[in-house]
Write an enzyme that holds these catalytic residues in place. Structure first.
Site, PDB file in Angstrom:
ATOM      1  CG  ASP A 138      -1.927   1.236   1.282  1.00  0.00           C
ATOM      2  OD1 ASP A 138      -3.083   1.100   0.871  1.00  0.00           O
ATOM      3  OD2 ASP A 138      -1.499   2.402   1.732  1.00  0.00           O
TER       4      ASP A 138
ATOM      5  CE1 TYR B 252       1.041   7.787   2.312  1.00  0.00           C
ATOM      6  CE2 TYR B 252       1.587   5.611   1.501  1.00  0.00           C
ATOM      7  CZ  TYR B 252       0.818   6.558   2.258  1.00  0.00           C
ATOM      8  OH  TYR B 252      -0.409   6.175   2.808  1.00  0.00           O
TER       9      TYR B 252
ATOM     10  CE  LYS C 180      -3.390   4.922   0.727  1.00  0.00           C
ATOM     11  NZ  LYS C 180      -1.925   4.657   0.705  1.00  0.00           N
TER      12      LYS C 180
ATOM     13  CG  HIS D  15      -4.259   9.989   0.259  1.00  0.00           C
ATOM     14  ND1 HIS D  15      -2.730   9.786   0.162  1.00  0.00           N
ATOM     15  CD2 HIS D  15      -4.245   9.515   1.479  1.00  0.00           C
ATOM     16  CE1 HIS D  15      -2.029   9.654   1.210  1.00  0.00           C
ATOM     17  NE2 HIS D  15      -3.197   9.332   1.912  1.00  0.00           N
TER      18      HIS D  15
ATOM     19  CG  LEU E 191       0.771  -1.495  15.037  1.00  0.00           C
ATOM     20  CD1 LEU E 191       2.273  -1.592  14.933  1.00  0.00           C
ATOM     21  CD2 LEU E 191      -0.014  -2.728  15.719  1.00  0.00           C
TER      22      LEU E 191
ATOM     23  CE  LYS F 238       6.818   3.777   9.341  1.00  0.00           C
ATOM     24  NZ  LYS F 238       6.983   4.908   9.517  1.00  0.00           N
ATOM     25  CB  SER F 239       8.217  -2.444   9.971  1.00  0.00           C
ATOM     26  OG  SER F 239       9.288  -2.641  10.703  1.00  0.00           O
ATOM     27  CB  VAL F 240      12.179   0.482   7.222  1.00  0.00           C
ATOM     28  CG1 VAL F 240      11.313   1.591   6.475  1.00  0.00           C
ATOM     29  CG2 VAL F 240      12.686   1.274   8.633  1.00  0.00           C
TER      30      VAL F 240
ATOM     31  NE  ARG G 126       9.218  -4.672  15.470  1.00  0.00           N
ATOM     32  CZ  ARG G 126       9.764  -3.667  16.322  1.00  0.00           C
ATOM     33  NH1 ARG G 126       8.941  -2.414  16.114  1.00  0.00           N
ATOM     34  NH2 ARG G 126      10.685  -3.401  16.877  1.00  0.00           N
TER      35      ARG G 126
ATOM     36  CG  ASN H  37       4.818  -6.322  12.146  1.00  0.00           C
ATOM     37  OD1 ASN H  37       4.674  -6.265  13.341  1.00  0.00           O
ATOM     38  ND2 ASN H  37       5.122  -4.762  11.430  1.00  0.00           N
TER      39      ASN H  37
END
Length: 273
Positions: free
Chosen positions: A45, A50, A75, A108, A190, A230-232, A236, A240
């Protein structure tokens, strides 16, 4: 692990779990998406806003995964509202993604003071007819916004992507979605990490031998929401994804439901213009 799918009101099946890339930098976007695809994510997504659609596209191309195995959402940017503007905006996004279509295209934000979201929705209906997006939906729309676009076009959005997390459950809006046949997508699932420290959540995590994030993400799945944390961080991203091997009881779900305190973190869609 097999990610469950949800059948949208247009008949398409969307993976219920994916990776969100809001605020993921140019440097981090390719390795983050690449790691997610390696782990087993098949739903990404992103958004024009972004600024990382090119990186998403490169990671998809490098993955070697067949296009029809992936679900890609982007979006419409807020500066591209309007029928004509929306046509070019999606073509621009497709160029950055390196794709000939996306699976889901969203408005959006409604930007109600501008009062052009109905014409913009008509633009998305046309884009779907052209095959540039398989499904169309909205993000951050309130009940009156949904009613307006459906009344004007007869086309119901497949999804509404809105802020939802344990301390901001948006019960009335979710009920409106169910009434209309719109599926709920949860952003900031979260609570931008704030809800991870909630005592009820941490106690459930200890009981289940899971992390607080895994407990909250499992709650979203069992509520029927489409969710994409979201995570980089590679560990994680993998952690997730490990939410398909346990279930919350009805009492567990109810305990998390009870945490709602109207804790909106993002902008109010009625005021954000």
């Amino acid at each position: 692990m097999t990610v469950p799918t949800i059948t949208l009101n247009d008949g398409l099946q969307i993976p219920q779990f994916g990776l969100g890339v809001w605020q993921v930098s140019t440097d981090d976007i390719e390795p983050a998406v690449g790691k997610a695809l390696e782990v087993g994510y098949r739903h990404i997504d992103t958004a024009a806003m972004y600024g990382n659609e090119e990186g998403v596209g490169r990671a998809i191309a490098q993955s070697g995964i067949a296009r029809d195995e992936l679900w890609v959402t982007t979006k419409l940017n807020n500066n591209a509202h309007g029928f004509e503007e929306s046509q070019q905006a999606l073509k621009d996004s497709l160029g950055k993604l390196g794709l000939d279509h996306v699976d889901l295209y969203l408005i959006h934000w409604p930007l109600p003071a501008r009062n052009d979201y109905v014409d913009t929705w008509k633009g998305l209906v046309e884009l779907q007819k052209q095959g540039l997006t398989r499904s169309i939906g909205v993000s951050n729309f309130q009940p009156d916004h949904l009613d307006a676009i459906i009344a004007a076009t007869g086309v119901t959005p497949s999804v509404n992507q809105v802020e939802i997390h344990p301390t901001f459950t948006q019960t009335a809006l979710v009920a409106k979605h169910q009434e209309l046949g719109v599926h709920t997508e949860a952003w900031s699932p979260l609570g931008q990490a704030e809800d991870l420290r909630n005592e009820t959540v941490t106690q459930l995590a200890d009981k289940l031998g899971k992390t607080p994030a895994q407990v909250i993400l499992r709650w979203h799945l069992q509520k029927g929401y489409i969710v994409f944390p979201k995570s980089v961080t590679p560990s994680r991203i993998e952690e997730n994804f490990q939410i398909f091997d346990f279930e919350l009881t009805g009492d567990d779900v109810a305990a998390i439901d009870a945490l709602d305190e109207g804790n909106r973190i993002g902008p109010d869609p009625d005021q954000f213009n």
